[in-house]
Design a protein around this motif. Structure first.
Motif, PDB file in Angstrom:
ATOM      1  N   ARG A  63      16.538  17.241   3.686  1.00 47.07           N
ATOM      2  CA  ARG A  63      16.841  17.414   2.262  1.00 47.07           C
ATOM      3  C   ARG A  63      17.077  16.097   1.524  1.00 47.07           C
ATOM      4  O   ARG A  63      17.268  16.071   0.323  1.00 47.07           O
ATOM      5  CB  ARG A  63      18.059  18.306   2.085  1.00 47.07           C
ATOM      6  N   GLY A  64      17.102  14.998   2.248  1.00 44.36           N
ATOM      7  CA  GLY A  64      17.332  13.713   1.615  1.00 44.36           C
ATOM      8  C   GLY A  64      18.618  13.084   2.098  1.00 44.36           C
ATOM      9  O   GLY A  64      19.327  13.673   2.914  1.00 44.36           O
ATOM     10  N   PRO A  65      18.870  11.886   1.614  1.00 47.42           N
ATOM     11  CA  PRO A  65      18.134  11.163   0.578  1.00 47.42           C
ATOM     12  C   PRO A  65      16.795  10.636   1.079  1.00 47.42           C
ATOM     13  O   PRO A  65      16.547  10.577   2.280  1.00 47.42           O
ATOM     14  CB  PRO A  65      19.073  10.019   0.215  1.00 47.42           C
ATOM     15  N   LEU A  71      11.011  14.623  -1.288  1.00 47.94           N
ATOM     16  CA  LEU A  71      12.074  15.624  -1.250  1.00 47.94           C
ATOM     17  C   LEU A  71      11.691  16.855  -2.064  1.00 47.94           C
ATOM     18  O   LEU A  71      11.966  17.987  -1.652  1.00 47.94           O
ATOM     19  CB  LEU A  71      13.385  15.033  -1.773  1.00 47.94           C
ATOM     20  N   ARG A  72      11.068  16.641  -3.200  1.00 42.13           N
ATOM     21  CA  ARG A  72      10.632  17.792  -4.000  1.00 42.13           C
ATOM     22  C   ARG A  72       9.584  18.602  -3.244  1.00 42.13           C
ATOM     23  O   ARG A  72       9.589  19.840  -3.288  1.00 42.13           O
ATOM     24  CB  ARG A  72      10.090  17.318  -5.350  1.00 42.13           C
ATOM     25  N   THR A  73       8.692  17.918  -2.546  1.00 42.92           N
ATOM     26  CA  THR A  73       7.688  18.612  -1.750  1.00 42.92           C
ATOM     27  C   THR A  73       8.341  19.446  -0.662  1.00 42.92           C
ATOM     28  O   THR A  73       8.018  20.631  -0.486  1.00 42.92           O
ATOM     29  CB  THR A  73       6.713  17.602  -1.117  1.00 42.92           C
ATOM     30  N   ALA A  74       9.285  18.842   0.084  1.00 46.52           N
ATOM     31  CA  ALA A  74       9.938  19.550   1.180  1.00 46.52           C
ATOM     32  C   ALA A  74      10.686  20.779   0.682  1.00 46.52           C
ATOM     33  O   ALA A  74      10.602  21.863   1.275  1.00 46.52           O
ATOM     34  CB  ALA A  74      10.891  18.611   1.915  1.00 46.52           C
ATOM     35  N   CYS A  75      11.422  20.629  -0.398  1.00 45.85           N
ATOM     36  CA  CYS A  75      12.207  21.749  -0.924  1.00 45.85           C
ATOM     37  C   CYS A  75      11.307  22.866  -1.433  1.00 45.85           C
ATOM     38  O   CYS A  75      11.567  24.050  -1.178  1.00 45.85           O
ATOM     39  CB  CYS A  75      13.134  21.274  -2.032  1.00 45.85           C
ATOM     40  N   LEU A  94      17.520  25.855   6.504  1.00 50.13           N
ATOM     41  CA  LEU A  94      18.582  24.958   6.959  1.00 50.13           C
ATOM     42  C   LEU A  94      18.307  23.563   6.417  1.00 50.13           C
ATOM     43  O   LEU A  94      17.475  22.837   6.957  1.00 50.13           O
ATOM     44  CB  LEU A  94      18.648  24.934   8.488  1.00 50.13           C
ATOM     45  N   PRO A  95      18.979  23.152   5.338  1.00 51.77           N
ATOM     46  CA  PRO A  95      18.808  21.788   4.829  1.00 51.77           C
ATOM     47  C   PRO A  95      19.592  20.806   5.710  1.00 51.77           C
ATOM     48  O   PRO A  95      20.755  21.039   6.015  1.00 51.77           O
ATOM     49  CB  PRO A  95      19.415  21.858   3.420  1.00 51.77           C
ATOM     50  N   VAL A  96      18.949  19.710   6.094  1.00 49.36           N
ATOM     51  CA  VAL A  96      19.585  18.718   6.971  1.00 49.36           C
ATOM     52  C   VAL A  96      19.508  17.350   6.307  1.00 49.36           C
ATOM     53  O   VAL A  96      18.457  16.944   5.801  1.00 49.36           O
ATOM     54  CB  VAL A  96      18.903  18.669   8.354  1.00 49.36           C
ATOM     55  N   ASP A  97      20.614  16.615   6.316  1.00 47.97           N
ATOM     56  CA  ASP A  97      20.632  15.263   5.757  1.00 47.97           C
ATOM     57  C   ASP A  97      19.717  14.340   6.555  1.00 47.97           C
ATOM     58  O   ASP A  97      19.790  14.291   7.791  1.00 47.97           O
ATOM     59  CB  ASP A  97      22.058  14.699   5.778  1.00 47.97           C
ATOM     60  N   THR A  98      18.881  13.590   5.868  1.00 51.19           N
ATOM     61  CA  THR A  98      17.940  12.712   6.554  1.00 51.19           C
ATOM     62  C   THR A  98      18.640  11.582   7.306  1.00 51.19           C
ATOM     63  O   THR A  98      18.175  11.161   8.372  1.00 51.19           O
ATOM     64  CB  THR A  98      16.943  12.119   5.556  1.00 51.19           C
ATOM     65  N   PRO A 211      17.323  19.532  -2.856  1.00 53.22           N
ATOM     66  CA  PRO A 211      17.374  18.156  -2.338  1.00 53.22           C
ATOM     67  C   PRO A 211      18.761  17.551  -2.466  1.00 53.22           C
ATOM     68  O   PRO A 211      19.584  18.005  -3.272  1.00 53.22           O
ATOM     69  CB  PRO A 211      16.378  17.412  -3.230  1.00 53.22           C
ATOM     70  N   ARG A 212      19.008  16.529  -1.660  1.00 54.71           N
ATOM     71  CA  ARG A 212      20.223  15.730  -1.805  1.00 54.71           C
ATOM     72  C   ARG A 212      19.830  14.393  -2.402  1.00 54.71           C
ATOM     73  O   ARG A 212      19.307  13.507  -1.729  1.00 54.71           O
ATOM     74  CB  ARG A 212      20.927  15.523  -0.461  1.00 54.71           C
ATOM     75  N   TYR A 213      20.072  14.257  -3.693  1.00 60.52           N
ATOM     76  CA  TYR A 213      19.780  13.007  -4.384  1.00 60.52           C
ATOM     77  C   TYR A 213      21.035  12.133  -4.393  1.00 60.52           C
ATOM     78  O   TYR A 213      22.128  12.605  -4.661  1.00 60.52           O
ATOM     79  CB  TYR A 213      19.366  13.259  -5.828  1.00 60.52           C
ATOM     80  N   ILE A 214      20.862  10.854  -4.119  1.00 54.34           N
ATOM     81  CA  ILE A 214      21.957   9.890  -4.217  1.00 54.34           C
ATOM     82  C   ILE A 214      21.788   9.037  -5.475  1.00 54.34           C
ATOM     83  O   ILE A 214      22.727   8.478  -6.002  1.00 54.34           O
ATOM     84  CB  ILE A 214      21.994   8.980  -2.971  1.00 54.34           C
TER      85      ILE A 214
END
Length: 239
Positions: A63-65, A71-75, A94-98, A211-214
């Motif tokens: 899910r990012g960062p 990230l948009r593609t994956a989501c 299951l979103p996982v932090d990269t 996504p997880r945007y930072i």
């Protein structure tokens, strides 16, 4: 479990499928190509291992960062496939932090248990997080808040390793006294992380594949780039 995992957060596309004890993986060019190649590659892997979207238990994704486009593609793909799986009944995601996946890949490939995971964020910055493996609990303990800043700002505790893809572009600017290993957020790392994350309740409905945007900027403005070049030109050089 029957799981599909993929990551498109870097320049490498990574996909993996788990059917019981059997795991198949695929890697290829990421970036702008991922949106065109991701679903066909997923279909091929599922067919090879004898699975279909009707027999998946969950869809796992990085899910990012990372790359905004990636990230948009994956989501979008995770959400669409999860909604349509099982004949429209759907499966959880299951979103996982990269950065957690980077730490797991460093543990798997290099035996690291205390890791500062770092990914190139472009714009002369890196994403970073401290991750420590807890063997008695079979899981990682990671920073809740991920860092974003110049490579020089990354602090590495004594004895810890730096893992990721940022050492090549930034060299001695990134933790010059630390041990560096290359590790990417692979889909197989996502699969290894999945049991503990699923047990902890990490699975969510397809609608929450987010996504997880930072950072909220894709690129520096022209004025910011000019200011950066001027500062670099004015900086003293070593004799």
């Amino acid at each position: 479990m029957n799981l599909l995992a993929f990551d498109t957060s870097t320049d490498i596309l990574s996909i993996s499928v788990q059917h019981g004890d059997v795991v198949l993986e695929h890697t290829g060019p990421g970036g702008s190509q991922a949106s065109a190649t991701l679903i066909p590659a997923i279909n091929r892997l599922l067919a090879e291992v004898g699975l279909s979207f009707a027999t998946l238990d969950a869809i796992v994704f990085g899910r990012g960062p990372g790359s905004f486009t990636g990230l948009r593609t994956a989501c979008a793909v995770a959400q669409g496939l999860a909604f349509g799986a099982r004949g429209g009944a759907g499966v959880p995601v299951l979103p996982v932090d990269t950065l957690l996946a980077v730490a797991e890949e460093a543990r798997h490939q290099h035996g690291c248990s205390q890791v500062v995971a770092v990914l190139d964020a472009r714009m002369d910055e890196v994403y970073s997080a401290r991750c420590e493996w807890l063997p008695t609990e079979n899981r990682w303990l990671a920073d809740a808040d991920f860092g974003l800043g110049a490579p020089e700002t990354v602090q590495v505790p004594a004895g810890w390793s730096v893992a990721g893809n940022a050492h090549a572009p930034y060299g001695e600017r990134l933790a010059p006294l630390a041990t560096h290993v290359r590790a990417l957020p692979t889909a197989t790392a996502l699969l290894r992380l999945s049991p503990a994350l699923l047990a902890a309740g990490g699975a969510v409905p397809a609608s929450d594949a987010l996504p997880r945007y930072i950072r909220d900027k894709v690129a520096k403005t022209t004025a910011e780039r000019d200011a950066l070049r001027a500062a670099q030109a004015a900086a003293p050089t070593n004799p």
